[in-house]
Design an enzyme around this catalytic site. Structure first.
Site, PDB file in Angstrom:
ATOM      1  N   ILE A   1      13.714  49.369  45.725  1.00 40.49           N
ATOM      2  CA  ILE A   1      12.760  49.811  46.739  1.00 40.49           C
ATOM      3  C   ILE A   1      13.204  51.118  47.402  1.00 40.49           C
ATOM      4  O   ILE A   1      12.376  51.852  47.950  1.00 40.49           O
ATOM      5  CB  ILE A   1      12.577  48.681  47.791  1.00 40.49           C
ATOM      6  CG1 ILE A   1      11.232  48.767  48.474  1.00 40.49           C
ATOM      7  CG2 ILE A   1      13.709  48.659  48.784  1.00 40.49           C
ATOM      8  CD1 ILE A   1      10.896  47.531  49.299  1.00 40.49           C
TER       9      ILE A   1
ATOM     10  N   HIS B   1      23.394  41.069  41.201  1.00 45.53           N
ATOM     11  CA  HIS B   1      22.500  42.047  40.582  1.00 45.53           C
ATOM     12  C   HIS B   1      23.311  43.224  40.087  1.00 45.53           C
ATOM     13  O   HIS B   1      24.371  43.547  40.630  1.00 45.53           O
ATOM     14  CB  HIS B   1      21.433  42.532  41.565  1.00 45.53           C
ATOM     15  CG  HIS B   1      21.968  42.992  42.883  1.00 45.53           C
ATOM     16  ND1 HIS B   1      22.326  42.111  43.878  1.00 45.53           N
ATOM     17  CD2 HIS B   1      22.217  44.230  43.366  1.00 45.53           C
ATOM     18  CE1 HIS B   1      22.769  42.789  44.923  1.00 45.53           C
ATOM     19  NE2 HIS B   1      22.735  44.083  44.636  1.00 45.53           N
TER      20      HIS B   1
ATOM     21  N   HIS C   1      22.921  47.303  39.420  1.00 43.21           N
ATOM     22  CA  HIS C   1      22.136  48.519  39.603  1.00 43.21           C
ATOM     23  C   HIS C   1      22.244  49.334  38.321  1.00 43.21           C
ATOM     24  O   HIS C   1      23.340  49.497  37.764  1.00 43.21           O
ATOM     25  CB  HIS C   1      22.714  49.374  40.742  1.00 43.21           C
ATOM     26  CG  HIS C   1      22.672  48.738  42.094  1.00 43.21           C
ATOM     27  ND1 HIS C   1      21.744  49.089  43.051  1.00 43.21           N
ATOM     28  CD2 HIS C   1      23.446  47.774  42.653  1.00 43.21           C
ATOM     29  CE1 HIS C   1      21.965  48.387  44.160  1.00 43.21           C
ATOM     30  NE2 HIS C   1      22.987  47.577  43.935  1.00 43.21           N
TER      31      HIS C   1
END
Ligand code: 5GP
Length: 126
Positions: A40, A110, A112
């Site tokens: 985002i 997660h 990136h």
């Protein structure tokens, strides 16, 4: 208890909610092991997050608790996403933040994926 030193998995973290479809995401890829969507707040021309489907709060938690099939499936998904984005030839960077010093904000493991320009130094010099 997770190995990571972080609190137990929080079912209400943002990425858990994205996985359940409660929060929208700009999805790029999904299979049984992983979901990939645009960050985002992108830090590079390409900034994608790849998350495992399972409930793991960190890299340490994932590596200790996930099955071999999950680890292989997730790892291969990262490479497929990079390739599908055309990043294989120019190159890219993958990064996983862990815990406070790592700057981890969302407690669902997660990776990136950054690309789209030369990415400079690995870690800013303080
Ligand atoms: P961390 O610091 O935990 O490694 O990175 C968390 C990342 O998640 C940040 O880059 C942040 O911009 C991104 N992020 C946080 N909330 C959302 C969200 O609701 N949707 C998307 N697509 N990315 C998010």
């Amino acid at each position: 208890m997770p190995i990571s030193g972080l609190p137990p998995y929080d079912d209400n973290n943002i990425f858990a909610r994205i996985l359940r479809g409660e929060i929208p995401s700009n999805k790029l890829f999904e299979n049984e092991w992983a979901l990939a969507f645009h960050d985002i707040n992108p830090q590079a021309p390409v900034h994608v997050l790849i998350i495992p489907k399972g409930k793991y709060c960190s890299f340490a938690d994932f590596s200790a608790q996930a099955s071999e099939a999950e680890i292989v499936g997730f790892t291969r998904a990262v490479v497929v996403v990079a390739r599908d984005l055309g990043l294989e030839a120019p190159g890219y960077r993958i990064l996983a933040n862990q815990g406070e010093h790592g700057g981890q904000e969302v407690p669902h493991f997660h990776v990136h994926l950054f690309g789209g320009r030369p990415l400079g130094r690995m870690v800013p010099r303080e």
